[in-house]
Design a protein around this motif. Structure first.
Motif, PDB file in Angstrom:
ATOM      1  N   ALA A 219       0.724  -1.148   0.223  1.00 15.11           N
ATOM      2  CA  ALA A 219      -0.183   0.108  -0.028  1.00 15.11           C
ATOM      3  C   ALA A 219       0.760   1.205   0.057  1.00 15.11           C
ATOM      4  O   ALA A 219       0.457   2.165  -0.669  1.00 15.11           O
ATOM      5  CB  ALA A 219      -1.196   0.216   1.019  1.00 15.11           C
ATOM      6  N   HIS A 220       1.832   1.281   0.965  1.00 13.52           N
ATOM      7  CA  HIS A 220       2.847   2.328   0.955  1.00 13.52           C
ATOM      8  C   HIS A 220       3.646   2.596  -0.663  1.00 13.52           C
ATOM      9  O   HIS A 220       3.847   3.561  -0.867  1.00 13.52           O
ATOM     10  CB  HIS A 220       3.835   2.142   2.115  1.00 13.52           C
ATOM     11  N   GLU A 221       3.963   1.454  -1.158  1.00 14.61           N
ATOM     12  CA  GLU A 221       4.634   1.735  -2.600  1.00 14.61           C
ATOM     13  C   GLU A 221       3.792   2.391  -3.640  1.00 14.61           C
ATOM     14  O   GLU A 221       3.988   3.160  -4.334  1.00 14.61           O
ATOM     15  CB  GLU A 221       5.179   0.361  -3.045  1.00 14.61           C
ATOM     16  N   ARG A 222       2.247   1.920  -3.385  1.00 10.29           N
ATOM     17  CA  ARG A 222       1.424   2.619  -4.239  1.00 10.29           C
ATOM     18  C   ARG A 222       0.864   3.792  -4.030  1.00 10.29           C
ATOM     19  O   ARG A 222       0.712   4.667  -4.900  1.00 10.29           O
ATOM     20  CB  ARG A 222       0.096   1.601  -4.435  1.00 10.29           C
ATOM     21  N   PHE A 223       0.791   4.251  -2.798  1.00  8.61           N
ATOM     22  CA  PHE A 223       0.170   5.399  -2.360  1.00  8.61           C
ATOM     23  C   PHE A 223       0.819   6.452  -1.482  1.00  8.61           C
ATOM     24  O   PHE A 223       0.415   7.567  -0.874  1.00  8.61           O
ATOM     25  CB  PHE A 223      -1.336   5.088  -1.679  1.00  8.61           C
ATOM     26  N   GLY A 224       2.042   5.824  -1.270  1.00 11.74           N
ATOM     27  CA  GLY A 224       2.972   6.698   0.051  1.00 11.74           C
ATOM     28  C   GLY A 224       3.273   8.046  -0.284  1.00 11.74           C
ATOM     29  O   GLY A 224       3.649   8.997   0.245  1.00 11.74           O
ATOM     30  N   ALA A 225       3.301   8.440  -1.851  1.00 11.16           N
ATOM     31  CA  ALA A 225       3.570   9.694  -2.222  1.00 11.16           C
ATOM     32  C   ALA A 225       2.387  10.595  -1.921  1.00 11.16           C
ATOM     33  O   ALA A 225       2.851  12.061  -1.707  1.00 11.16           O
ATOM     34  CB  ALA A 225       3.878   9.486  -3.827  1.00 11.16           C
ATOM     35  N   ASP A 226       1.235  10.241  -1.739  1.00  9.33           N
ATOM     36  CA  ASP A 226       0.094  11.107  -1.849  1.00  9.33           C
ATOM     37  C   ASP A 226      -0.649  10.961  -0.140  1.00  9.33           C
ATOM     38  O   ASP A 226      -1.458  11.598   0.157  1.00  9.33           O
ATOM     39  CB  ASP A 226      -0.931  10.856  -2.782  1.00  9.33           C
ATOM     40  N   MET A 227      -0.410   9.979   0.617  1.00  8.87           N
ATOM     41  CA  MET A 227      -1.078   9.635   1.528  1.00  8.87           C
ATOM     42  C   MET A 227      -0.007   9.330   2.503  1.00  8.87           C
ATOM     43  O   MET A 227       1.299   8.922   2.500  1.00  8.87           O
ATOM     44  CB  MET A 227      -1.950   8.183   1.490  1.00  8.87           C
ATOM     45  N   THR A 228      -0.446   9.434   3.970  1.00  9.87           N
ATOM     46  CA  THR A 228       0.619   9.456   5.056  1.00  9.87           C
ATOM     47  C   THR A 228       0.440   8.081   6.062  1.00  9.87           C
ATOM     48  O   THR A 228      -0.776   7.550   6.033  1.00  9.87           O
ATOM     49  CB  THR A 228       0.362  10.673   6.162  1.00  9.87           C
ATOM     50  N   PHE A 229       1.408   7.267   6.129  1.00 13.02           N
ATOM     51  CA  PHE A 229       1.458   6.099   6.966  1.00 13.02           C
ATOM     52  C   PHE A 229       2.138   6.328   8.202  1.00 13.02           C
ATOM     53  O   PHE A 229       3.353   6.655   8.068  1.00 13.02           O
ATOM     54  CB  PHE A 229       2.172   4.937   5.832  1.00 13.02           C
ATOM     55  N   ILE A 230       1.275   5.873   9.123  1.00 14.97           N
ATOM     56  CA  ILE A 230       1.717   5.964  10.579  1.00 14.97           C
ATOM     57  C   ILE A 230       1.625   4.754  11.303  1.00 14.97           C
ATOM     58  O   ILE A 230       0.729   4.185  11.277  1.00 14.97           O
ATOM     59  CB  ILE A 230       1.141   7.206  11.289  1.00 14.97           C
ATOM     60  N   THR A 231       2.712   4.375  11.787  1.00 19.48           N
ATOM     61  CA  THR A 231       2.885   2.977  12.565  1.00 19.48           C
ATOM     62  C   THR A 231       2.930   3.292  14.046  1.00 19.48           C
ATOM     63  O   THR A 231       3.886   3.859  14.478  1.00 19.48           O
ATOM     64  CB  THR A 231       3.794   2.091  12.216  1.00 19.48           C
ATOM     65  N   ILE A 232       1.879   3.006  14.945  1.00 18.16           N
ATOM     66  CA  ILE A 232       2.095   3.160  16.389  1.00 18.16           C
ATOM     67  C   ILE A 232       2.625   1.989  17.076  1.00 18.16           C
ATOM     68  O   ILE A 232       1.909   0.924  17.105  1.00 18.16           O
ATOM     69  CB  ILE A 232       0.811   3.951  16.834  1.00 18.16           C
ATOM     70  N   ALA A 233       3.823   1.893  17.708  1.00 16.81           N
ATOM     71  CA  ALA A 233       4.220   0.828  18.404  1.00 16.81           C
ATOM     72  C   ALA A 233       3.655   0.735  19.670  1.00 16.81           C
ATOM     73  O   ALA A 233       3.537   1.926  20.518  1.00 16.81           O
ATOM     74  CB  ALA A 233       5.560   0.661  18.444  1.00 16.81           C
ATOM     75  N   VAL A 234       2.956  -0.198  20.122  1.00 13.74           N
ATOM     76  CA  VAL A 234       2.185  -0.410  21.518  1.00 13.74           C
ATOM     77  C   VAL A 234       3.589  -0.672  22.714  1.00 13.74           C
ATOM     78  O   VAL A 234       4.584  -1.260  22.256  1.00 13.74           O
ATOM     79  CB  VAL A 234       1.063  -1.593  21.563  1.00 13.74           C
ATOM     80  N   PRO A 235       3.329  -0.185  23.909  1.00  8.00           N
ATOM     81  CA  PRO A 235       4.224  -0.136  24.750  1.00  8.00           C
ATOM     82  C   PRO A 235       4.538  -1.650  25.459  1.00  8.00           C
ATOM     83  O   PRO A 235       5.377  -1.845  26.239  1.00  8.00           O
ATOM     84  CB  PRO A 235       3.860   0.542  25.703  1.00  8.00           C
ATOM     85  N   GLN A 236       3.766  -2.511  25.469  1.00  2.34           N
ATOM     86  CA  GLN A 236       3.904  -3.804  25.856  1.00  2.34           C
ATOM     87  C   GLN A 236       5.006  -4.653  25.577  1.00  2.34           C
ATOM     88  O   GLN A 236       5.176  -4.982  24.216  1.00  2.34           O
ATOM     89  CB  GLN A 236       2.686  -4.831  25.953  1.00  2.34           C
ATOM     90  N   SER A 237       5.942  -5.138  26.550  1.00  5.00           N
ATOM     91  CA  SER A 237       6.736  -5.755  26.066  1.00  5.00           C
ATOM     92  C   SER A 237       7.843  -5.334  24.921  1.00  5.00           C
ATOM     93  O   SER A 237       8.421  -6.099  24.286  1.00  5.00           O
ATOM     94  CB  SER A 237       6.668  -7.444  25.807  1.00  5.00           C
ATOM     95  N   GLN A 238       7.934  -4.186  24.734  1.00  9.54           N
ATOM     96  CA  GLN A 238       8.886  -3.494  23.948  1.00  9.54           C
ATOM     97  C   GLN A 238       9.333  -2.112  24.346  1.00  9.54           C
ATOM     98  O   GLN A 238       8.502  -1.380  24.934  1.00  9.54           O
ATOM     99  CB  GLN A 238       8.371  -3.429  22.607  1.00  9.54           C
ATOM    100  N   THR A 239      10.692  -1.548  23.929  1.00 16.44           N
ATOM    101  CA  THR A 239      10.964  -0.365  24.193  1.00 16.44           C
ATOM    102  C   THR A 239      11.260   0.631  22.890  1.00 16.44           C
ATOM    103  O   THR A 239      11.379  -0.059  21.795  1.00 16.44           O
ATOM    104  CB  THR A 239      12.271  -0.273  24.933  1.00 16.44           C
ATOM    105  N   PRO A 240      11.199   1.821  23.070  1.00 19.23           N
ATOM    106  CA  PRO A 240      11.326   2.713  21.849  1.00 19.23           C
ATOM    107  C   PRO A 240      12.838   2.160  21.081  1.00 19.23           C
ATOM    108  O   PRO A 240      13.089   2.235  19.987  1.00 19.23           O
ATOM    109  CB  PRO A 240      11.749   4.098  22.323  1.00 19.23           C
TER     110      PRO A 240
END
Length: 218
Positions: free
Chosen positions: A77-98
């Protein structure tokens, strides 16, 4: 033009992971600020994107097998539409760190913007049921799609939204052309009327002058 109801039908026909989940489609997307995971950025403010362009929000965890299976669909999806749309991934805090998430981003060259939901602000606002939860927000800031799990065709959802936008923009352009044509015809009609009035008045003046000269002559 595809209105909201018609567009909802189109998106409903796109293969998804099941029924509507989390926030209801058609409601306003929540605006949250989160710590950004890309170096050079302190925060990621969703208000900078929501209501201005299509936004894809995906909730993710490194330990989530469904997230791993969903990743190719996000990349496509990002390859097709990334130039015109914004993709945001939100990492959840459980069992992982920044730091752990940043390492994952670097190793996998993960696309889009990333944030870490340390205080579960986004999880609460978006009513996230599980990682691999995806929310698509349209250009008006309204939620157009929600789904969870690995079997989501995100590109198809975005293609339906894009088709609706193009149809809407085309209809607006057609209306603009019609409006210009009406205005142009109106102006031409006014100009013709003004020219006719000037010509008619001039003829009447000439007739009056001639009539007056004849009267004086007699």
């Amino acid at each position: 033009m595809l209105g909201p109801a018609a567009l909802a039908v189109v998106i409903a026909c796109v293969p998804t992971a099941g029924a509507e989940i989390g926030l209801a489609v058609g409601t306003r997307a929540p605006a949250v600020r989160l710590p950004a995971l890309q170096y050079g950025n302190d925060t990621l403010d969703l208000t900078a994107y929501i209501g201005r362009q299509v936004v894809v929000v995906a909730f993710w965890a490194s330990w989530c097998p469904q997230c791993e299976r969903l990743e190719p669909a996000i990349r496509t999806a990002h390859e097709r539409f990334g130039a015109d749309m914004t993709f945001i991934t939100i990492a959840v805090p459980q069992s992982q760190t920044p730091e752990r998430v940043r390492g994952y981003i670097a190793r996998n060259r993960s696309p889009g913007l990333w944030a870490f939901d340390a205080n579960k602000t986004a999880i609460t606002a978006f009513r996230v049921p599980h990682p691999a939860y995806v929310v698509v927000i349209d250009r008006s800031g309204t939620i157009a799609y929600t789904g969870v799990g690995p079997d989501q065709d995100i590109a198809a959802v975005l293609a339906a939204l894009d088709a609706g936008r193009r149809s809407y923009d085309k209809d607006l352009r057609r209306r603009d052309v019609l409006s210009i044509a009406v205005v142009t015809r109106s102006r031409k009609s006014t100009e013709l009327h003004q020219n006719y009035t000037k010509t008619h008045n001039a003829a009447a003046i000439r007739l009056t002058v001639r009539s007056g000269s004849h009267n004086r002559h007699t």
